[in-house]
Design an enzyme around this catalytic site. Sequence first.
Site, PDB file in Angstrom:
ATOM      1  N   ASP A 215       0.865  -1.173   0.000  1.00 22.63           N
ATOM      2  CA  ASP A 215       0.000   0.000   0.000  1.00 22.63           C
ATOM      3  C   ASP A 215       0.913   1.238   0.000  1.00 22.63           C
ATOM      4  O   ASP A 215       2.144   1.146   0.037  1.00 22.63           O
ATOM      5  CB  ASP A 215      -0.980  -0.032   1.181  1.00 22.63           C
ATOM      6  CG  ASP A 215      -2.208   0.873   0.922  1.00 22.63           C
ATOM      7  OD1 ASP A 215      -2.161   1.680  -0.020  1.00 22.63           O
ATOM      8  OD2 ASP A 215      -3.193   0.782   1.677  1.00 22.63           O
TER       9      ASP A 215
HETATM   10  C1  BGC Z   1      -5.115   3.186   0.352  1.00 23.78           C
HETATM   11  C2  BGC Z   1      -5.406   2.130  -0.678  1.00 23.78           C
HETATM   12  C3  BGC Z   1      -5.325   2.710  -2.065  1.00 23.78           C
HETATM   13  C4  BGC Z   1      -3.966   3.351  -2.254  1.00 23.78           C
HETATM   14  C5  BGC Z   1      -3.766   3.925  -3.634  1.00 23.78           C
HETATM   15  C6  BGC Z   1      -3.865   3.952   0.037  1.00 23.78           C
HETATM   16  O1  BGC Z   1      -3.732   5.049   0.874  1.00 23.78           O
HETATM   17  O2  BGC Z   1      -4.985   2.584   1.611  1.00 23.78           O
HETATM   18  O3  BGC Z   1      -6.667   1.572  -0.439  1.00 23.78           O
HETATM   19  O4  BGC Z   1      -5.550   1.707  -3.013  1.00 23.78           O
HETATM   20  O5  BGC Z   1      -3.807   4.386  -1.303  1.00 23.78           O
HETATM   21  O6  BGC Z   1      -4.493   5.064  -3.829  1.00 23.78           O
END
Ligand code: BGC
Length: 764
Positions: free
Chosen positions: A307
């Site tokens: 993530d």
């Molecule tokens: C979130 C994810 C997301 C990623 C990309 C992160 O902060 O936890 O769910 O897919 O950002 O935007």
Amino acid sequence: MKLKKLVGFSLLLAATSIFAQQKPTGGAKDPIDAKIDALLAKMSIEEKVGQMTQVNINLILKNGYGNTDTQIDPAALKKAVVDYKVGSILNALYGYDVESWHRIMSQIQDEAKNTPNKIPVLYGIDAIHGVTFTSNSTLFPHNISLAASRNPELAKQCAKVTAKETRASGIRWNFNPVLDVGRQPLWSRFPETFGEDVYIAKTIGAGVIKGYEEDGLKNPTAVASCMKHYIGYSNPKSGKDRTPILMPEIELREYYLPPFKAAVDAGSSTVMINSSEINGVPVHASKYLLTDVLRKELGFKGLAVSDWEDIIRLYERHKVASSPREAVKIAVLAGIDMSMVPHDFTFFDLLVDLVKKGEVPMSRIDEANKRILRTKFQTGLFDNPYPEEAAKKLFGLPEYGKLAIDIARESITLLKNEKVSKDAASAVLPLVKGKKVLLAGPGGNNITNLHGCWSYSWQGDVAKNYPKTSKTIQQVLESYLGASNVISASVEGFDRKKNYRTDSIAVKAKDVDAIILCLGEDAYAEQPGVIDDLTLPENQLELAKAAIATGKPVILVLTEGRPRIIREIEPGCTAIVQAYWPGSGGAQAIVDILYGEYNPDGKLPYTYPQFTGDIMTYDHKFIDEIQELSPGRITYNGYKPQYPFGHGLSYTTFEYSNLKLSANTLSKAGSLKVSVDVKNTGSRDGKVAVELYSKDLFASITPSVKRLRAFNKIFLKAGESKTVEFTINKDDLAFVNNNLKTVTEKGEFEVMIDKLVGKFTYTE
Ligand code: BGC
């Protein structure tokens, strides 16, 4: 735009031989393998590490984070794609139009042709409830609403439209669905979950994945899905996003693992990892969870992406790595295939160095690359990396708008509906058309609270990003009733003082028949959505009290991502409608339900708590309910929600009878049929989700008081009856035992449908 903090700088086990070669299925040799092997043989260390690197779009845009016009900076693009050979780019600042996406995507893929092996770039995006980052896309209700609809088929249809509109934007990888089970309502990502029940999360989650992928990833109607956030992310001890999870493994396996297992079985291509830590171990550093459980146990063969910034955070925030370099080493050896870096190229530099010095074996790098390249082959990027005209034609079709209304209608949940007075002939809802109403509250003439997070921006809170076709409740109400029948005290903006005028509400309500009071939450996502108190904010409670004090019937319409505590005002409200964050069709669906154009059939996908200190799920343990007041004097008042899980009223009534079991025993290899007759005993047609629960009377691990095992939503005309039949087998009764094994123990069970109970014995 994800305005996340920018980074300032730019226990290990050798993890090589145990990693299985990537095959789509056991048995037959996949022709893609040969292509991957041939490509890998030609790739340099830098190219391989580049494939594992994913950066944010701002790194390639003119003006970087200050960009407002979607123009790419050619030098920055070259730096990312040619110099650093990045395999993937993600995100957007707001909803770009389809043309801009096509231009961006074509420029990126053109640049990829300048790399030694011309490997196309895999673009990833969060299309969470529809295509978040494409303007004029169709936004459906959030996952929490899909769960409330109890209609997996409709949820799957929404996923198919999302896939089409994502692909139409030239993007083939969607970071969805969220499979974290929502058992902590304080958590700001609760609306992204399918609620508190494991079976619902498994069923609807797997259906959504099929919706994205089942047409075949090369097809312009499909996108690669991403199961997230593996695993346990949704239940932080504090309730706040990205704070520690303390969870025994038995609980992790009982409630949080099954949706991921179902998603793997449904064929999900990729997975994203939980940003947080479980029992002191950040999941990005856990070889046990990332490799032993995910790969060896669940058999997942696809690509694992970190993530946002989560590798460097092993050093910066979690403090399990003493340097950024160590953070990269820990995460890659634990099993991360691609790093969502995303603000710079540090991951690339550090990993190249680690590989060259032999600290990360080439076998691990090759393994990660195989998974990444496989996703690229499967999504057809090697055949044609450019946006497809056939896909573009599938953007914004008129039927998508209808689907958005249908799913919003099927999810909205009628929580309360009483008579205005004892002598009234019927309950206050549906309202009678033609009478005057007062619309009040911050949610009445606002658009962002109908859509929530991930709506034309990360937070979803920028009203000007929304399409002109998006309607507020007031706009729909006015066109339905005629503007002269709607007195409004609502203005755009949850923070506007005008929305909380307790002094003028009585005057405004003077000539109306009812007050439609729109409260709840405006849009938020992730950490900006963290709250300290689940209670509805004070200014909203005060407004509700003033509305109630007018003596007019108050119809409370809640648009909220998570259940905010309403205990103080609930008794004064004559009706309560839970709309969640209902999306593009939300305002229409709300008005349809208020006026009986649609008979509501949503059911709560969570326990609506009554007290902030009493958060309990429906599948709690027996002793949760027991309170011993003095020796021998016992009450069973432990579960006292505002509204229980599964609650949801209709404008008609349903009667259940004739519960039948095909046998009174169930064997290991056998199955049991459970049937029930359901009759619509009211005067309106309507749908109802028939739910089957089971209860294990005695077990080696304390059983839950009940667990949902199956449901089926049916339509019944007024007066009509149908027999609903379910088939269950031993797996439906299983639980995780003390040895962390999923087992079904012999003994007595009950099945419950509505208030009917049947008994049987599982004989092994
Ligand atoms: C979130 C994810 C997301 C990623 C990309 C992160 O902060 O936890 O769910 O897919 O950002 O935007």
